[in-house]
Write a protein that holds these residues in place. Sequence first.
Motif, PDB file in Angstrom:
ATOM      1  N   ARG A  26      21.595   5.946 -23.345  1.00  0.00           N
ATOM      2  CA  ARG A  26      21.474   4.587 -23.856  1.00  0.00           C
ATOM      3  C   ARG A  26      20.395   4.458 -24.933  1.00  0.00           C
ATOM      4  O   ARG A  26      20.575   3.746 -25.935  1.00  0.00           O
ATOM      5  CB  ARG A  26      21.155   3.612 -22.702  1.00  0.00           C
ATOM      6  N   TRP A  27      19.266   5.133 -24.766  1.00  0.00           N
ATOM      7  CA  TRP A  27      18.114   4.815 -25.597  1.00  0.00           C
ATOM      8  C   TRP A  27      17.681   5.903 -26.574  1.00  0.00           C
ATOM      9  O   TRP A  27      16.854   5.638 -27.450  1.00  0.00           O
ATOM     10  CB  TRP A  27      16.926   4.451 -24.705  1.00  0.00           C
ATOM     11  N   LEU A 173      29.851   5.347 -28.042  1.00  0.00           N
ATOM     12  CA  LEU A 173      29.776   4.181 -27.174  1.00  0.00           C
ATOM     13  C   LEU A 173      30.736   3.095 -27.654  1.00  0.00           C
ATOM     14  O   LEU A 173      30.873   2.848 -28.843  1.00  0.00           O
ATOM     15  CB  LEU A 173      28.351   3.632 -27.152  1.00  0.00           C
ATOM     16  N   LYS A 180      27.001   0.096 -24.110  1.00  0.00           N
ATOM     17  CA  LYS A 180      25.564   0.056 -23.881  1.00  0.00           C
ATOM     18  C   LYS A 180      25.241  -0.775 -22.643  1.00  0.00           C
ATOM     19  O   LYS A 180      24.368  -0.421 -21.840  1.00  0.00           O
ATOM     20  CB  LYS A 180      24.847  -0.522 -25.098  1.00  0.00           C
ATOM     21  N   LEU A 183      25.935   1.120 -19.424  1.00  0.00           N
ATOM     22  CA  LEU A 183      24.866   2.085 -19.163  1.00  0.00           C
ATOM     23  C   LEU A 183      23.645   1.383 -18.585  1.00  0.00           C
ATOM     24  O   LEU A 183      23.047   1.846 -17.608  1.00  0.00           O
ATOM     25  CB  LEU A 183      24.490   2.823 -20.451  1.00  0.00           C
ATOM     26  N   GLU A 184      23.278   0.247 -19.177  1.00  0.00           N
ATOM     27  CA  GLU A 184      22.113  -0.492 -18.701  1.00  0.00           C
ATOM     28  C   GLU A 184      22.322  -0.996 -17.274  1.00  0.00           C
ATOM     29  O   GLU A 184      21.394  -0.949 -16.445  1.00  0.00           O
ATOM     30  CB  GLU A 184      21.828  -1.657 -19.644  1.00  0.00           C
TER      31      GLU A 184
END
Length: 207
Positions: A26-27, A173, A180, A183-184
């Motif tokens: 994600r990051w 993604l 996203k 995923l979060e």
Amino acid sequence: MSQDVRPLRVWQQGKQLSQIIAYIWRWADDELETEKRRNAQQLKTYFLKDDSKLPVEELLKKIGNNTHNKCDTNLKKLFRANPRKWLHDGKLPYDEASELLVAVFGEKRINNLDKYLSPMFNSVELGDDKTIISPYYEFHIDPSSFIGELRDPDLETPFAFRYYVSFPPRPELGEATVTKEQLEDWIKDDKNEDVYPSVPFIPVTTT
């Protein structure tokens, strides 16, 4: 350890691993969240093998045994980290692995004994306890699958269970794969009954 407790521990270990990988995905390339990007990129280094300090004979042995994807050295640094104790001790001395795990899971979850395993793997599981003869995990990275697996020992290493951590290249993604937001949501999921993510494109190592 009773049979009803052991699977729960294995599931929890696999879930925490999956959530770490989801955090990286994600990051790691997010241009707006500088701190999260730095944390994700640093976490990724623990999933890369580090043979730089091995003596030559050990390197040759590993090559001879075809263990080029074995990542014990770096992964075990992450798995040994005890962020709950680190937080209790006032974050002293500095511990990068613990700090990164706190960034992923948050202090509240890590301090909850029912929601987080700290450390993720104990000394027996890591093969660190040399005072007893006991089965342990030998960790490998599998970049070709979204589903990790646990393989039985062989005659050469009769106590080593091969723990294959799924860490494939992240797909693009989007709605066709994983978003996203998904995923979060998975990173934040602390419910013990949720062993697997809701979408199949997030790697899991809970078999």
